[in-house]
Design a protein around this motif. Structure first.
Motif, PDB file in Angstrom:
ATOM      1  N   ARG A   1       0.766  -1.042   0.108  1.00  0.00           N
ATOM      2  CA  ARG A   1       0.157   0.003  -0.038  1.00  0.00           C
ATOM      3  C   ARG A   1       1.024   1.359  -0.004  1.00  0.00           C
ATOM      4  O   ARG A   1       1.819   1.493   0.738  1.00  0.00           O
TER       5      ARG A   1
ATOM      6  N   HIS B   1      -2.180  -0.804  -3.806  1.00  0.00           N
ATOM      7  CA  HIS B   1      -3.152   0.144  -3.198  1.00  0.00           C
ATOM      8  C   HIS B   1      -2.516   1.406  -3.353  1.00  0.00           C
ATOM      9  O   HIS B   1      -1.509   1.630  -2.497  1.00  0.00           O
TER      10      HIS B   1
ATOM     11  N   ARG C   1      -6.481   0.495  -6.929  1.00  0.00           N
ATOM     12  CA  ARG C   1      -6.639  -0.523  -6.042  1.00  0.00           C
ATOM     13  C   ARG C   1      -7.137  -1.770  -6.480  1.00  0.00           C
ATOM     14  O   ARG C   1      -7.950  -1.742  -7.348  1.00  0.00           O
TER      15      ARG C   1
ATOM     16  N   GLU D   1       0.847   5.446   0.200  1.00  0.00           N
ATOM     17  CA  GLU D   1       0.070   6.770   0.417  1.00  0.00           C
ATOM     18  C   GLU D   1       0.782   7.785   0.169  1.00  0.00           C
ATOM     19  O   GLU D   1       1.946   7.920   0.372  1.00  0.00           O
TER      20      GLU D   1
ATOM     21  N   ASN E   1      -8.001   5.029 -13.332  1.00  0.00           N
ATOM     22  CA  ASN E   1      -7.144   5.149 -12.427  1.00  0.00           C
ATOM     23  C   ASN E   1      -5.979   6.421 -12.833  1.00  0.00           C
ATOM     24  O   ASN E   1      -4.786   6.634 -12.129  1.00  0.00           O
TER      25      ASN E   1
ATOM     26  N   GLU F   1      -2.854   5.552  -2.672  1.00  0.00           N
ATOM     27  CA  GLU F   1      -4.023   6.531  -2.299  1.00  0.00           C
ATOM     28  C   GLU F   1      -3.203   7.787  -2.088  1.00  0.00           C
ATOM     29  O   GLU F   1      -1.995   8.132  -1.851  1.00  0.00           O
TER      30      GLU F   1
ATOM     31  N   GLU G   1      -8.275   7.490  -4.111  1.00  0.00           N
ATOM     32  CA  GLU G   1      -7.741   6.265  -4.441  1.00  0.00           C
ATOM     33  C   GLU G   1      -7.348   6.244  -6.015  1.00  0.00           C
ATOM     34  O   GLU G   1      -8.107   6.680  -6.815  1.00  0.00           O
TER      35      GLU G   1
END
Ligand code: ADP
Ligand code: MG
Length: 641
Positions: A44, A188, A198, A46, A367, A190, A195
């Motif tokens: 993931r 993922h 994902r 961020e 995306n 973000e 988002e």
């Protein structure tokens, strides 16, 4: 006292950081690669402010014990290489042991990690390469790394970062690449506003492409069967006892776009070697070669290509960022890829569909980074750069249809307006093609259908309208015939049986001295291609015969075109290229023209001949030959599905 000094470690790290860490995306790249090497199944990311403010990557990989966690920040500390010999066969993403110390040198970095075997984890903080704090901490298994204020202590570098949207688009592109290379893992991405990506673990590459780009792009792609070849064992070097090296296998698989997809840049080429995302001139050239005579010059397809070969066949230690590689058998890899793609195109014969999807390119993928198109980063990673195909812009965009509809007479004849077609094509990506479903009716048998088309008539004596149970078809009669003649000419040339026609009067061709030289250089090829010419005084040649089929009124134009294309090719003259140019010119000047009425049997004959060609979908200059308005689109437009 001598003047040479060993640089202190922090300075050396800052210098190394300059090579490894160019921008936020490079940090994301190194951290994701570490997570992959750690065997993570979920990764993931961020991102805040395009990564300038904060990059946070969490994985569920093997984690590190306290000692390893500290050691990881020493330069050249790696768990992945032991000896120089290992460098010859690198199976992990990382190996240089540079990333963590480099990133730590130019940011405020926090590492939180726990090895699954240990009861508690370790939290380590760095700022500008200085260790600030180490503590034991209750943490989940795996690793989380937070990079705050990238380049906060290197203002000169920070200044060179681009707009947040641009940096973010680089990161998005990067994560997209890894997500394609590792469909079995969850990714993922973000940002604070939402988002970007994902994707859960997918069973196949097809499913992963659907997750990332949606069904509309998939409809424009054909997945080709994996192809394999043996890399020939190199001849023994002088002094070496011959024949120790066993031959190795190379394979390729992936997706290619239909010729209607024409990109003006390379951003939709996703290239992987042993799952490593790379940029490589050799592969790029092979792709362009494969699409020659399918796409117009300077246009690129969408391609997702996965090459597998023994690690000893490819050197990834060429550049600190590890995106450049060197193939041990470069020429072999080039030809293998080119032939594999040519073969894939010839087998699948991807026919252009009509109306072309509203979002056929990753540009419009769900995306894609917002604001992607506002700035085009120097590294050439921005997306976009679309253009209508040379055939006249049949491609739909969100905007109203380009003027194509009118010259075709499409709206008037069929009562379908541009808006209707656009509306039929606009449903959100993925709303009608579920992950398991294949693009079906636009797939490989599209070419077989060509042979059984029922011609209904012509539009303006130029475009054949035909029907089949699969839908409605439009065929540009000139380029269709051009494709037929082009392939016939090449086949005859290969057999050495090009037919010639003698001219009643020789045609006198005037050439500049440079043109004369080129003409001389290619005299053999010209003769084999059905041209008979003799020098005829100063600066002229007398052309006495030309390939059969070329009409007398076309001869002058044909010769001028050939001379011109010889000039264009002058720098990289290869006999294959020259032959193709000649074949394309001859085909063009012998083909049925537009504005020519055709009888039913002539239309049937043309479609049958077209169906027999290797690449019926484009003319030798890369224009589309056939447009198919598939049954599904027709049903959708009539609100019957
Ligand atoms: N996410 C992670 N999970 C587990 N171990 C990691 C992770 N990131 C880094 N490491 C360890 O830290 C070492 C140093 O990482 P890095 O500086 O990127 O060098 P390299 O990847 O070239 O070995 C790695 O070899 C690995 O052992
Ligand atoms: Mg690494």
């Amino acid at each position: 006292m001598g003047r040479i000094r060993i640089l202190p470690e922090p300075v050396a790290n800052k210098i190394a950081a300059g090579e490894v860490v160019e921008r936020p995306a490079s940090v994301v790249k190194e951290l994701i690669e570490n997570s992959l090497d750690a065997g993570a199944g979920r990764i993931r990311a961020e991102i805040e402010a395009g990564g300038k403010k904060r990059i946070h990557i969490v994985d569920d990989g093997c984690g590190m014990g306290r000692d390893d966690a500290l050691l990881a920040f020493e330069r050249h500390a790696t768990s992945k290489l032991r000896s120089a010999d290992d460098l010859l066969s690198i199976a992990t993403m990382g190996f240089r042991g540079e990333a963590l110390p480099s990133i730590a040198a130019v940011s405020r970095l926090t590492l939180e990690t726990r090895s699954l075997e240990e009861p508690s984890g370790t939290r380590i903080e760095f700022a500008g390469g200085k260790l600030l704090n180490v503590q034991e901490s209750g943490l989940p298994g795996g690793t989380a790394i937070t990079v705050n204020g990238l380049f906060y202590n290197v203002p000169a570098r920070r200044k060179f970062l681009r707009a947040e949207a641009t940096e973010l688009s680089h990161i998005t592109t990067l994560v997209t690449h890894y997500a394609l290379a590792f469909p079995e893992k969850a990714f993922h991405l973000e940002t604070q506003t939402g988002e970007m990506i994902r994707v859960s673990p997918a069973g196949t590459l097809h499913d992963r492409v659907f997750q990332l780009f949606g069904g509309e792009l998939l409809e424009d792609l054909v997945e080709f069967q994996p192809r394999t070849a043996e890399i020939p064992a190199p001849p023994p070097e002088a002094g070496e006892e011959g024949g120790t090296a066993a031959s190795a296998a190379i394979s390729i698989s992936g997706f290619l776009s239909r010729p209607q997809v024409q990109k003006l840049n390379r951003n939709s080429l996703y290239l992987f070697v042993n799952r490593r995302h790379i940029r490589d001139r050799v592969l790029l050239h092979a792709i362009q070669e494969a699409y020659r005579n399918v796409l117009p010059p300077h246009c690129f397809p969408v391609a997702m290509l996965f090459l597998e070969m023994p690690h000893t066949e490819v050197d990834v230690n060429v550049h600190p960022a590890k995106t450049e590689v060197r193939f041990r058998h470069q020429a072999f890899v080039h030809d293998f890829v080119r032939e594999a793609l040519r073969e894939a195109l010839a087998v699948s014969k991807p026919i252009s569909t009509f109306p072309a999807g509203a979002s056929m390119a990753p540009d419009a993928a769900p995306n894609a980074a917002p604001g992607d198109s506002h700035e085009s980063p120097a590294a050439g990673q921005s997306r976009g750069g679309e253009r209508s195909p040379a055939g006249g812009g049949f491609r739909l965009t969100e905007r109203p249809l380009p003027p194509m509809a009118t010259p075709l007479g499409f709206d008037a004849t069929l009562g379908i307006t541009a808006e209707d077609i656009a509306r039929a094509a606009t449903p959100a990506a993925g709303s009608f093609l579920s992950p398991g479903e294949t693009p079906g009716e636009t797939g490989p048998d599209a070419a077989a259908e060509l042979a059984h088309l029922q011609p209904l008539g012509q539009i303006r004596d130029s475009f054949i309208v035909a029907a089949s149970p699969a839908g409605l078809w439009l065929i540009d009669q000139h380029v269709a015939h051009e494709r037929v003649l082009f392939e016939q000419f090449l086949a005859k040339r290969e057999r050495g049986s090009v037919e010639t026609q003698r001219l009643l009067m020789p045609y006198i061709l005037h050439l500049s001295p440079a043109q004369q030289a080129l003409w001389g250089q290619t005299a053999e090829e010209l003769a084999a291609s059905g041209f008979e010419a003799e020098p005829f005084g100063q600066g002229t040649v007398a052309v006495k015969a030309v390939p059969a089929g070329v009409k007398s009124e076309e001869i002058e134009k044909l010769l001028a075109e050939i001379v011109e294309s010889l000039e264009k090719e002058a720098r990289a003259i290869s006999s294959e290229r020259v032959l193709e140019k000649i074949a394309a010119s001859v085909a063009c000047h012998a083909a049925i023209k537009i504005n020519t009425p055709l009888e039913q049997n002539k239309m049937e004959w043309l479609l049958a001949e077209l169906a027999r060609t290797r690449l019926p979908m484009s003319c030798p200059h890369g224009r589309p030959v056939v447009l198919k308005y598939g049954m599904r689109e027709i049903l959708k437009a009539f609100h019957r599905m």
